[in-house]
Design an enzyme around this catalytic site. Structure first.
Site, mmCIF file in Angstrom:
data_model
loop_
_atom_site.group_PDB
_atom_site.id
_atom_site.type_symbol
_atom_site.label_atom_id
_atom_site.label_comp_id
_atom_site.label_asym_id
_atom_site.label_seq_id
_atom_site.Cartn_x
_atom_site.Cartn_y
_atom_site.Cartn_z
ATOM 1 N N GLY A 11 -54.803 62.979 -23.864
ATOM 2 C CA GLY A 11 -56.015 62.926 -24.602
ATOM 3 C C GLY A 11 -56.068 61.802 -25.566
ATOM 4 O O GLY A 11 -54.843 61.073 -25.596
ATOM 5 N N CYS A 12 -56.827 62.166 -26.474
ATOM 6 C CA CYS A 12 -56.597 61.160 -27.740
ATOM 7 C C CYS A 12 -55.236 61.200 -28.241
ATOM 8 O O CYS A 12 -55.075 62.383 -28.732
ATOM 9 C CB CYS A 12 -57.790 61.420 -28.554
ATOM 10 S SG CYS A 12 -57.759 60.448 -30.071
ATOM 11 N N PHE A 13 -54.855 60.022 -28.560
ATOM 12 C CA PHE A 13 -53.342 60.096 -29.211
ATOM 13 C C PHE A 13 -53.440 60.561 -30.839
ATOM 14 O O PHE A 13 -52.468 60.932 -31.439
ATOM 15 C CB PHE A 13 -52.778 59.031 -29.486
ATOM 16 C CG PHE A 13 -53.523 57.584 -29.527
ATOM 17 C CD1 PHE A 13 -54.317 57.504 -30.519
ATOM 18 C CD2 PHE A 13 -53.174 56.538 -28.780
ATOM 19 C CE1 PHE A 13 -55.152 56.209 -30.808
ATOM 20 C CE2 PHE A 13 -53.620 55.200 -29.150
ATOM 21 C CZ PHE A 13 -54.551 55.096 -30.048
ATOM 22 N N TRP A 14 -54.684 60.601 -31.418
ATOM 23 C CA TRP A 14 -54.740 61.086 -32.814
ATOM 24 C C TRP A 14 -54.441 62.661 -32.986
ATOM 25 O O TRP A 14 -53.829 62.979 -33.795
ATOM 26 C CB TRP A 14 -56.243 60.823 -33.377
ATOM 27 C CG TRP A 14 -56.699 59.532 -33.403
ATOM 28 C CD1 TRP A 14 -55.962 58.367 -33.571
ATOM 29 C CD2 TRP A 14 -57.908 59.178 -33.522
ATOM 30 N NE1 TRP A 14 -56.898 57.328 -33.584
ATOM 31 C CE2 TRP A 14 -58.001 57.761 -33.911
ATOM 32 C CE3 TRP A 14 -59.202 59.947 -33.533
ATOM 33 C CZ2 TRP A 14 -59.145 57.146 -33.799
ATOM 34 C CZ3 TRP A 14 -60.364 59.012 -33.609
ATOM 35 C CH2 TRP A 14 -60.342 57.740 -33.923
ATOM 36 N N TYR A 156 -65.064 63.331 -35.505
ATOM 37 C CA TYR A 156 -64.224 63.393 -34.233
ATOM 38 C C TYR A 156 -62.745 64.099 -34.693
ATOM 39 O O TYR A 156 -62.350 65.118 -34.219
ATOM 40 C CB TYR A 156 -63.530 62.109 -33.766
ATOM 41 C CG TYR A 156 -62.654 62.482 -32.609
ATOM 42 C CD1 TYR A 156 -63.542 62.257 -31.275
ATOM 43 C CD2 TYR A 156 -61.325 62.524 -32.400
ATOM 44 C CE1 TYR A 156 -62.631 62.525 -30.123
ATOM 45 C CE2 TYR A 156 -60.618 62.649 -31.550
ATOM 46 C CZ TYR A 156 -61.266 62.599 -30.312
ATOM 47 O OH TYR A 156 -60.759 62.956 -28.995
#
Length: 177
Positions: A11-14, A156
């Protein structure tokens, strides 16, 4: 022993980067892109699905402190490996679950971890995590690095990243820096 590299997409790398940067034995976790067909992809092109790349985190770690299998255990805890090309509301191949192996031993360990998860029926659905040989890693733009630490109040970060970080900190409290 020398440091090793692991490259994971979930998913989102953050989310992934934030969790791994907090673990003992992790020297660095860098957000970036891997697994696509264009050179020097940009965030915009990756998000548009034009490059075939996944958002990944490349982790440099000390295997004497944290094992590759331990990294995989954390990885499978902080994302849903049964969702094909998505994590929650993040949809597209750039958000796929993938393990990009750097050595045959990593490939074998990843395949064994997935087989164990499937056998345990822990998720109720088969694991769809791709296991592929690592290719060129492209670090993401500077503003993506340690994004959560720089933007903790961004919506987010509050609603997606923070719960994953909290889950990891609770489950792996003994492994935190």
């Amino acid at each position: 022993m020398a440091h090793e590299i692991a490259t994971l997409a979930g998913g989102c790398f953050w989310c992934i980067e934030t969790v791994f940067n907090r673990l003992q034995g992790v020297e660095s976790a860098v957000s970036g892109y891997m697994g696509g067909h264009t050179e020097t992809p940009s965030y915009e092109a990756v998000c548009n699905g034009d490059t075939g790349h996944a958002e990944v985190v490349q982790i440099t770690f000390d295997p004497d402190v944290i094992s590759y299998r331990d990294l995989l255990d954390v990885f499978f805890t902080i994302h849903d490996p049964t969702q094909l090309n998505r994590q929650g509301n993040d949809v597209g191949t750039q958000y796929r679950s993938a393990i990009f192996w750097h050595t045959p031993a990593q490939k074998a360990e990843a395949e064994a971890a997935i087989a164990a998860l499937d056998a345990s029926k822990q998720y109720g659905s088969p694991v769809v995590t791709e296991v592929a040989e690592a290719t060129t890693f492209y670090p993401a733009e500077t503003y993506h690095q340690r994004y959560y630490e720089a933007n903790p109040r961004q919506p987010y970060c509050q609603y997606v990243v923070a719960p994953k970080v909290a889950k990891a900190e609770q489950k792996f409290a003994d492994r935190l820096k």
